[in-house]
Design an enzyme around this catalytic site. Structure first.
Site, PDB file in Angstrom:
ATOM      1  N   ARG A 206       0.825  -1.311  -0.039  1.00 29.61           N
ATOM      2  CA  ARG A 206      -0.037  -0.188  -0.118  1.00 29.61           C
ATOM      3  C   ARG A 206       0.806   1.231   0.007  1.00 29.61           C
ATOM      4  O   ARG A 206       2.098   1.207   0.475  1.00 29.61           O
ATOM      5  CB  ARG A 206      -0.753  -0.015   1.208  1.00 29.61           C
ATOM      6  CG  ARG A 206      -1.917  -1.084   1.277  1.00 29.61           C
ATOM      7  CD  ARG A 206      -2.819  -0.842   2.408  1.00 29.61           C
ATOM      8  NE  ARG A 206      -3.718  -1.980   2.876  1.00 29.61           N
ATOM      9  CZ  ARG A 206      -3.635  -3.125   3.014  1.00 29.61           C
ATOM     10  NH1 ARG A 206      -2.557  -3.685   3.786  1.00 29.61           N
ATOM     11  NH2 ARG A 206      -4.671  -4.008   3.451  1.00 29.61           N
ATOM     12  N   LYS A 231      -2.306  -1.916   7.391  1.00 28.87           N
ATOM     13  CA  LYS A 231      -3.763  -1.645   7.717  1.00 28.87           C
ATOM     14  C   LYS A 231      -4.333  -2.676   8.522  1.00 28.87           C
ATOM     15  O   LYS A 231      -4.167  -3.961   8.483  1.00 28.87           O
ATOM     16  CB  LYS A 231      -4.478  -1.698   6.291  1.00 28.87           C
ATOM     17  CG  LYS A 231      -5.822  -1.139   6.557  1.00 28.87           C
ATOM     18  CD  LYS A 231      -6.331  -0.936   4.981  1.00 28.87           C
ATOM     19  CE  LYS A 231      -7.789  -0.530   5.152  1.00 28.87           C
ATOM     20  NZ  LYS A 231      -8.461  -0.332   3.738  1.00 28.87           N
ATOM     21  N   HIS A 298      -2.030   3.377  -6.457  1.00 20.95           N
ATOM     22  CA  HIS A 298      -2.716   2.191  -6.019  1.00 20.95           C
ATOM     23  C   HIS A 298      -2.943   1.209  -6.931  1.00 20.95           C
ATOM     24  O   HIS A 298      -2.866  -0.142  -6.616  1.00 20.95           O
ATOM     25  CB  HIS A 298      -4.020   2.423  -5.449  1.00 20.95           C
ATOM     26  CG  HIS A 298      -4.496   1.314  -4.293  1.00 20.95           C
ATOM     27  ND1 HIS A 298      -3.836   1.089  -3.022  1.00 20.95           N
ATOM     28  CD2 HIS A 298      -5.349   0.503  -4.168  1.00 20.95           C
ATOM     29  CE1 HIS A 298      -4.539   0.091  -2.416  1.00 20.95           C
ATOM     30  NE2 HIS A 298      -5.519  -0.220  -3.214  1.00 20.95           N
ATOM     31  N   ARG A 301      -0.577  -2.025  -6.962  1.00 23.69           N
ATOM     32  CA  ARG A 301      -1.121  -3.088  -5.839  1.00 23.69           C
ATOM     33  C   ARG A 301      -2.216  -3.939  -6.643  1.00 23.69           C
ATOM     34  O   ARG A 301      -2.001  -5.217  -6.657  1.00 23.69           O
ATOM     35  CB  ARG A 301      -1.702  -2.449  -4.726  1.00 23.69           C
ATOM     36  CG  ARG A 301      -2.134  -3.407  -3.663  1.00 23.69           C
ATOM     37  CD  ARG A 301      -2.418  -2.548  -2.313  1.00 23.69           C
ATOM     38  NE  ARG A 301      -3.381  -3.529  -1.570  1.00 23.69           N
ATOM     39  CZ  ARG A 301      -3.082  -4.352  -0.894  1.00 23.69           C
ATOM     40  NH1 ARG A 301      -1.612  -4.595  -0.301  1.00 23.69           N
ATOM     41  NH2 ARG A 301      -3.934  -4.853   0.143  1.00 23.69           N
ATOM     42  N   HIS A 324      -5.257  -8.854   3.415  1.00 20.84           N
ATOM     43  CA  HIS A 324      -6.892  -8.724   3.562  1.00 20.84           C
ATOM     44  C   HIS A 324      -7.419  -9.596   4.639  1.00 20.84           C
ATOM     45  O   HIS A 324      -6.733 -10.521   4.590  1.00 20.84           O
ATOM     46  CB  HIS A 324      -7.484  -9.178   2.092  1.00 20.84           C
ATOM     47  CG  HIS A 324      -7.271  -8.329   0.983  1.00 20.84           C
ATOM     48  ND1 HIS A 324      -7.278  -8.708  -0.453  1.00 20.84           N
ATOM     49  CD2 HIS A 324      -6.928  -6.884   1.021  1.00 20.84           C
ATOM     50  CE1 HIS A 324      -7.181  -7.590  -1.127  1.00 20.84           C
ATOM     51  NE2 HIS A 324      -6.985  -6.464  -0.297  1.00 20.84           N
ATOM     52  N   TYR A 333     -10.181  -9.723  -7.579  1.00 17.85           N
ATOM     53  CA  TYR A 333      -9.260  -9.971  -8.871  1.00 17.85           C
ATOM     54  C   TYR A 333      -9.455 -11.122  -9.753  1.00 17.85           C
ATOM     55  O   TYR A 333      -9.024 -10.979 -10.774  1.00 17.85           O
ATOM     56  CB  TYR A 333      -7.852 -10.047  -8.076  1.00 17.85           C
ATOM     57  CG  TYR A 333      -7.351  -8.839  -7.319  1.00 17.85           C
ATOM     58  CD1 TYR A 333      -7.280  -7.659  -7.931  1.00 17.85           C
ATOM     59  CD2 TYR A 333      -7.314  -8.950  -5.871  1.00 17.85           C
ATOM     60  CE1 TYR A 333      -6.965  -6.661  -7.153  1.00 17.85           C
ATOM     61  CE2 TYR A 333      -7.066  -7.617  -5.227  1.00 17.85           C
ATOM     62  CZ  TYR A 333      -6.632  -6.535  -5.848  1.00 17.85           C
ATOM     63  OH  TYR A 333      -6.512  -5.295  -5.179  1.00 17.85           O
TER      64      TYR A 333
END
Length: 350
Positions: A206, A231, A298, A301, A324, A333
């Site tokens: 990120r 995150k 971004h 990524r 995640h 994805y």
């Protein structure tokens, strides 16, 4: 029942606590015990103790304290820090809360008499934000979450049940090909900028993670990068590209600054590259490469995850690499993967 109004003001180049109330001997005695002083000109009591005195007042005179908006947010920030909220979340919440009250009323003190039934006003604000400010559903959702937190934690009131989160729009992000990423890198004249784009793409980091990455986080022996407190306050490991490390080693001496621990140092001693600067570097490279796709920093990524999926990497592995919490976030994805799409033939070709 009387109210004690507590706010802040600047006096003698410093922030003071200002207390105003109808004449009451008990309150006066309390303030004198806590070294507050009477200001004849302003006709208020002043104190230098902004941190603890508001809490002491609420304990001594429960239900009678009316804190200013500024002090409500100060108390709320302490609550969020104790609960281990990130600084970014705190800034986002406060920005949304301030915007609402700037729109709602004039002056610093929140009009508590009207906060018991705020549903209509919040609905009006959301409509204004959507139609006048053109905010997207995701940002509106953040606004609702911030206001709900303020109502429940700062005001200790029930948030209106008829205010619901808007349905999110599910858009597919644009994906860069590997050739396009190499093209962007080749157009950037600064070696540090080249390495920034290469490492972001090769590790799927990120924006906030790449700019704060430290040299010690690169484990060359194991060929991994250790991401600390990403995150959601989570640590994880991501791959360290051999090709990247070879190129980085070549330019490291020119890029690194003395006594700066960051892999991508900023202009000030001990600082790291700012997120906005990193975004501008990408935008500059994209423009020089003549790429017309609507992509951002971004997107590197997104491209990392999509290319891994097309190369046969399992969705669970990609989930762990991206950090995640839910595999559902990673599964989008699969909708971007050309390999997955080509598995299903067009009916015209059957």
């Amino acid at each position: 029942m009387y109210s004690i109004y507590v706010s802040t003001l600047f006096q003698e180049n410093s922030k003071k606590l200002a207390i105003k109330f109808p004449y009451n001997l008990d309150v006066i005695a309390f303030l004198r015990r806590h070294k507050c002083r009477w200001n004849c000109k302003l006709r208020i009591w002043l104190s230098d103790d902004i941190k603890t005195l508001p809490n002491l007042l609420e304990d001594a005179f429960p239900g009678q304290i009316v804190l200013s908006f500024d002090l409500r947010l100060r108390a709320l920030s302490r609550t969020m820090l104790v609960r281990n909220y990130s600084q970014k979340t705190i800034r986002t919440y406060f920005s949304q809360i301030r915007r609402f009250f700037q729109w709602y009323q004039q002056g610093e003190t929140v009009p508590f008499a009207y906060l018991g039934v705020p549903g209509r006003k919040i609905s009006e604000y959301l409509e204004y934000s959507y139609f006048e400010r053109n905010l997207n559903p995701s940002t509106l959702g953040n606004t609702i979450q911030a206001l709900r937190f303020f109502w429940m934690e700062a005001l200790h009131k029930e948030f209106p049940g008829d205010i619901v989160l808007p349905k999110k729009v599910s858009r597919l992000p644009e994906i860069l090909t590997k050739e396009e990423i190499i093209q962007i890198v080749s157009k950037l004249p600064n070696p540090k900028h080249k390495l920034l784009i290469l490492l972001t793409y090769s590790s799927g980091l990120r924006l906030g993670e790449i700019v704060t990455l430290k040299i010690k986080d690169l484990d060359v022996q194991r060929e991994v990068i250790h991401i600390h407190m990403g995150k959601g306050k989570k640590d994880r490991l991501v791959p360290l590209s051999k090709k990247f490390y070879e190129v980085w080693s070549e330019f490291a001496e020119a890029i690194l600054k003395e006594e700066n621990p960051f892999l991508f140092p900023g202009i000030y001693p001990g600082s790291h590259l700012s997120p906005r600067t990193a975004q501008k570097i990408f935008e500059n490279g994209r423009s020089l490469a003549g790429i017309q796709k609507k992509v951002s920093f971004h997107s590197l990524r997104h491209s990392f995850a999509t290319h891994l999926l097309e190369a046969g990497t399992g969705i669970r592995h990609i989930q762990k690499l991206l950090g995640h919490s839910s595999v559902k976030t990673t599964e989008r994805y699969a909708r971007l993967s050309r390999k997955e799409i080509l598995k299903v033939p067009s009916p015209l070709d059957l």
